[in-house]
Enzyme design. Structure first.
Site, PDB file in Angstrom:
ATOM      1  N   GLU A   1      -3.752   0.110  -1.310  1.00 13.70           N
ATOM      2  CA  GLU A   1      -4.993   0.878  -1.213  1.00 13.70           C
ATOM      3  C   GLU A   1      -5.632   0.992  -2.596  1.00 13.70           C
ATOM      4  O   GLU A   1      -6.814   0.713  -2.781  1.00 13.70           O
ATOM      5  CB  GLU A   1      -4.682   2.262  -0.654  1.00 13.70           C
ATOM      6  CG  GLU A   1      -5.888   3.187  -0.574  1.00 13.70           C
ATOM      7  CD  GLU A   1      -5.496   4.610  -0.229  1.00 13.70           C
ATOM      8  OE1 GLU A   1      -6.388   5.368   0.179  1.00 13.70           O
ATOM      9  OE2 GLU A   1      -4.307   4.975  -0.383  1.00 13.70           O
ATOM     10  N   HIS A   2      -4.850   1.423  -3.577  1.00 10.36           N
ATOM     11  CA  HIS A   2      -5.293   1.503  -4.972  1.00 10.36           C
ATOM     12  C   HIS A   2      -4.448   0.540  -5.799  1.00 10.36           C
ATOM     13  O   HIS A   2      -3.221   0.555  -5.693  1.00 10.36           O
ATOM     14  CB  HIS A   2      -5.107   2.906  -5.546  1.00 10.36           C
ATOM     15  CG  HIS A   2      -5.762   3.994  -4.750  1.00 10.36           C
ATOM     16  ND1 HIS A   2      -5.106   4.680  -3.743  1.00 10.36           N
ATOM     17  CD2 HIS A   2      -7.011   4.527  -4.822  1.00 10.36           C
ATOM     18  CE1 HIS A   2      -5.925   5.579  -3.227  1.00 10.36           C
ATOM     19  NE2 HIS A   2      -7.084   5.512  -3.855  1.00 10.36           N
TER      20      HIS A   2
ATOM     21  N   HIS B   1      -0.161  13.447  -3.131  1.00 10.04           N
ATOM     22  CA  HIS B   1      -1.000  13.530  -1.929  1.00 10.04           C
ATOM     23  C   HIS B   1      -0.202  13.972  -0.713  1.00 10.04           C
ATOM     24  O   HIS B   1      -0.686  14.745   0.112  1.00 10.04           O
ATOM     25  CB  HIS B   1      -1.655  12.179  -1.632  1.00 10.04           C
ATOM     26  CG  HIS B   1      -3.011  12.032  -2.235  1.00 10.04           C
ATOM     27  ND1 HIS B   1      -4.053  12.889  -1.962  1.00 10.04           N
ATOM     28  CD2 HIS B   1      -3.508  11.113  -3.102  1.00 10.04           C
ATOM     29  CE1 HIS B   1      -5.125  12.507  -2.636  1.00 10.04           C
ATOM     30  NE2 HIS B   1      -4.819  11.440  -3.335  1.00 10.04           N
TER      31      HIS B   1
END
Length: 434
Positions: free
Chosen positions: A326-327, A262
């Site tokens: 977040e994940h 990302h």
């Protein structure tokens, strides 16, 4: 410390453990803050003219019509493959199913005889969606934002993206019911949505990711009385994987890399009680990294990433809750059993067959998630973010009479005489009617 360095958590001091869970620093420099403030003021004052100037300056594009025409959107649709359109349709269907299920039933109760209390839900009237441009257009974010906006019943849904806008973004906007799309990017797009211009309507709430300038613009407009609300604080993307000895190293490595690619400020962490698993994952990461087009970006992210060996899975859960990813991917033989112990995570992926990519695109959950530790207090994006709750109360004469002395006592204790008088006057009126 390289990503290949395997760290024994229980050999670290408390301070070392704290350092291991530190995220890459983010802060808006003074120059970004000043630049964004100037852009906001300029767009508010000069409207469309300022937007066109910024497009020429930052996007190197001459924009004549800020609003994308229906013909342009239709042409974009024609250029896309049927395979991609079908994939988007499947994703939207699943997102619709999950977010429709989030509708809250109305609350309507009698707290005591003659005292009726309700909670009702209303949509946010107007929302603006910001979708970044660049080499990899995030059309999936259009699906994640526009679909719940439509289900919530938002009357006005508009979208801004830097020109030239990718065909995929235009088609996704049409598919999900976005009413207007504008050729505007960067902090100037956030300004246009917050204040309104001759072409871009002012909205009540702004959603969507962006670079440091967009993030700072969202922060600033959310703090201005003449601005707009925003979805949530933004930070670099991150994933934490808990894996046991039965996990597949290639699967774990692919999930870590899907996050690392990302951006250079992304962070990935592996927690496992099995040192051999940590070694095998590190080897798999190197093998897969060699095949990635975005390998250099992923390598930079891995510099701030960790392979940590723990005492057991219970300690993995404890560390994960401390970090609040977040994940969170749980690739263990008892993944479902661990969920009840998870207290802070944006989205959780259970088992070998639930890659983060599923939630990023098409399982139905939303991929807009709190990051940078905000999972401690913030939720993943959902239908509720496009709605607001309102309470209603109605007291009958009898209900009021029963509750009156309680209200008077409480108001008097707080020395709010007008509050007490509002009750006493009514009590006296009822006595006169009797």
């Amino acid at each position: 410390m390289s990503f290949n360095t395997i760290i024994d958590w229980n050999s670290c001091t408390a301070e070392q453990q704290r350092q291991l869970l530190m995220r890459p620093a983010i802060s808006a420099s003074e120059s970004i803050t000043r630049t964004v403030n100037d852009i906001l003021d300029n767009v508010k004052t000069r409207g469309d003219e300022a937007l066109r100037e910024y497009s020429a300056k930052f996007d190197k594009t001459t924009v004549t019509a800020l609003k994308v025409s229906a013909d342009e959107i239709a042409a974009a649709s024609e250029r896309l493959s049927d395979e991609l359109k079908q994939a988007m349709a499947v994703a939207v269907k699943n997102i619709e199913t999950f977010h429709t299920a989030q509708k809250l039933p109305p609350v309507d109760v009698e707290t005591q005889p003659g005292v009726r209390c309700q909670q009702v839900t209303r949509p946010v009237a107007s929302v603006g969606l910001y979708i970044p441009g660049g080499s990899a257009p995030l059309f999936s974010t259009v699906l994640m934002l526009a679909t719940p906006a439509r289900i919530a019943g938002c009357k006005k849904v508009v979208l801004c993206s830097p020109p030239p806008i990718a065909d995929e973004i235009l088609y996704a906007a049409q598919l999900c019911g976005v009413q207007d799309v504008f050729n505007v990017g960067g902090a100037q797009a956030i300004a246009a949505l917050a204040f309104g211009t001759e072409s871009v309507p002012k909205v009540d709430k702004i959603f969507g990711p962006g670079n440091a300038f967009v993030t700072e613009a969202k922060r600033q407009v959310s703090q201005r009385l003449d601005g707009a609300a925003i979805d949530m604080p933004a930070g670099p993307s991150e994933v934490l994987v808990i894996a046991d000895s039965g996990a597949t190293p290639d699967f774990v490595a692919s999930d870590l890399l899907s996050q690392a690619e990302h951006g250079p400020d992304s962070q990935v962490i592996l927690l496992t009680p099995d040192a051999d698993m940590a070694r095998r994952v590190a080897e798999a990461v190197e093998r897969q990294l060699a095949e990635l087009p975005r390998a250099e970006t992923a390598r930079q992210a891995l510099n701030a990433s960790r392979l940590i060996v723990t005492k057991d899975l219970a300690q993995c859960v404890e560390i994960s809750n401390q970090y609040g990813p977040e994940h969170l991917i749980i690739q263990t033989r008892n993944a479902r059993e661990l969920v009840d112990g998870i207290t802070s995570a944006g989205s959780v992926f259970l088992g070998d067959w639930s890659p983060e990519s599923a939630g990023d695109y098409a399982s139905g959950t939303n991929h807009v998630l709190p990051t940078y530790g905000y999972t401690a207090t913030c939720s993943s994006l959902g239908l509720a973010d496009f709605q607001k709750r309102m309470t209603v109360q109605e007291l009958s004469k009898e209900g009021f009479s029963t509750l009156a002395s309680t209200i008077e006592t409480l108001a008097a204790a707080e020395r709010l005489t007008a509050h007490k008088n509002a009750v006493t006057l009514r009590v006296n009126a009822l006595k006169e009617q009797a």
